[in-house]
Scaffold this active site. Structure first.
Site, short mmCIF file in Angstrom:
data_model
loop_
_atom_site.label_atom_id
_atom_site.label_comp_id
_atom_site.label_asym_id
_atom_site.label_seq_id
_atom_site.Cartn_x
_atom_site.Cartn_y
_atom_site.Cartn_z
N ALA A 195 7.36 43.32 34.80
CA ALA A 195 7.70 41.89 35.29
C ALA A 195 6.23 41.53 35.74
O ALA A 195 5.86 40.18 35.58
CB ALA A 195 8.54 42.16 36.55
N SER B 191 12.30 41.36 36.93
CA SER B 191 13.57 42.24 37.49
C SER B 191 12.81 43.60 38.04
O SER B 191 11.84 44.09 37.43
CB SER B 191 14.21 42.88 36.29
OG SER B 191 15.06 43.91 36.45
N HIS C 104 10.77 44.30 33.47
CA HIS C 104 11.23 44.91 34.45
C HIS C 104 10.24 45.89 35.18
O HIS C 104 9.50 46.51 34.35
CB HIS C 104 12.44 45.86 34.10
CG HIS C 104 13.15 46.75 35.12
ND1 HIS C 104 13.84 46.19 35.93
CD2 HIS C 104 13.06 48.05 35.16
CE1 HIS C 104 14.32 47.31 36.78
NE2 HIS C 104 13.61 48.37 36.22
N SER C 105 10.34 45.89 36.38
CA SER C 105 9.27 46.68 37.29
C SER C 105 7.81 46.46 36.83
O SER C 105 7.51 45.21 37.12
CB SER C 105 9.73 48.33 36.88
OG SER C 105 8.89 49.10 38.03
N MET C 106 7.08 47.25 36.39
CA MET C 106 5.70 46.82 35.89
C MET C 106 5.89 46.00 35.03
O MET C 106 4.87 45.01 34.81
CB MET C 106 5.01 48.27 35.41
CG MET C 106 3.59 47.86 35.01
SD MET C 106 2.75 49.07 34.26
CE MET C 106 3.35 49.05 32.32
#
Length: 251
Positions: free
Chosen positions: A93, A117, A89-91
């Protein structure tokens, strides 16, 4: 599994597909507890503990995403003999994506699927949300995006612990440039919130350029931390994505 890098918040599911989850900037393995609980026992689900946080707080936080991914890949490589997937998720990803690339360089079996994500595809230059000039900008961004990290920053003692990690993570995001390389052979599922202020739809669909095996996009109601509010629905997407690969392979 390497106990330095990976945290399991339940019992090991020895016959299940293993899912490795990668936290967001400033996040720890514990940020995935709600999702991991929804995934168990359908997956043997673990979360990565980056250096610099919680029980690894005495270690220097990583300031280079590719280097961090390489270290994670080296720790994960001995356990890739069983089917596995990656979720970031976010970083996280970007770290998951680079870990998949590093595992390929190590000759490891490819993950069944990447779940990416809250993050657009890599670009040659960092986006405006990755360039934070000072602590005030970092804190304003974290508070605006919400999530568990934002709530923790209301406590001065936790803020003192969190700031070095956030600084390192945003330095890593600002410095990140994807190295040239062939697209992955792993299918990708991109997940995003419909009101996420930092991920534009055009950035999401560009993930298709980084794989030869197909890219689907799933949109959820909510902002950048949409998954905090619907972990069961996200878990269902993960289950469906892995099941589709297994059925196609006749497993």
């Amino acid at each position: 599994m390497d106990s330095l890098w990976f945290r399991r918040f339940g019992t090991e599911e020895s016959r299940a597909v293993r899912l490795i989850c990668f936290p967001h900037a400033g996040g720890s393995a514990a940020s995935y507890v709600p999702l991991l609980r929804c995934l168990s026992p359908r997956f043997d689900a673990l979360a990565v503990q980056y250096p610099g946080r919680q029980d690894r707080r005495r270690e220097e936080p990583a300031a280079d995403i590719a280097v961090l991914a390489g270290r994670i890949a080296a720790a994960l490589r001995p356990s890739t003999g069983r089917p596995y997937a990656l979720f970031g998720h976010s970083m996280g990803a970007l770290v998951a994506f680079e870990t998949a690339r590093a595992l390929r360089e190590l000759g490891a079996p490819a993950p069944l699927r990447l779940f990416l994500s809250g993050r657009g595809a890599p670009t040659r230059q960092p986006g405006p949300h990755d360039r934070m000039p000072d602590d005030s900008a970092i804190l304003a961004t974290v508070r605006r995006l919400g999530g568990t990290s934002a709530a923790a920053l209301a406590d001065p003692d936790l803020l003192e612990l969190a700031l070095p990690v956030l600084r390192a993570d945003y330095r890593a995001l600002a410095a990140y440039r994807p190295a040239p390389g062939e697209p992955l052979e792993t299918p990708v599922t991109v997940l995003t919130g419909d009101t996420d202020p930092v991920v534009a739809p055009a950035e999401v669909v560009r993930w298709r350029d980084f794989t030869r095996s197909g890219c689907e996009v799933r949109v959820f109601p909510g902002g950048h931390f949409y998954l905090d509010h619907c972990p069961a629905a996200v878990a269902d997407v993960v289950l469906d994505g892995v099941r589709a690969i297994q059925e196609a392979a006749g497993r």
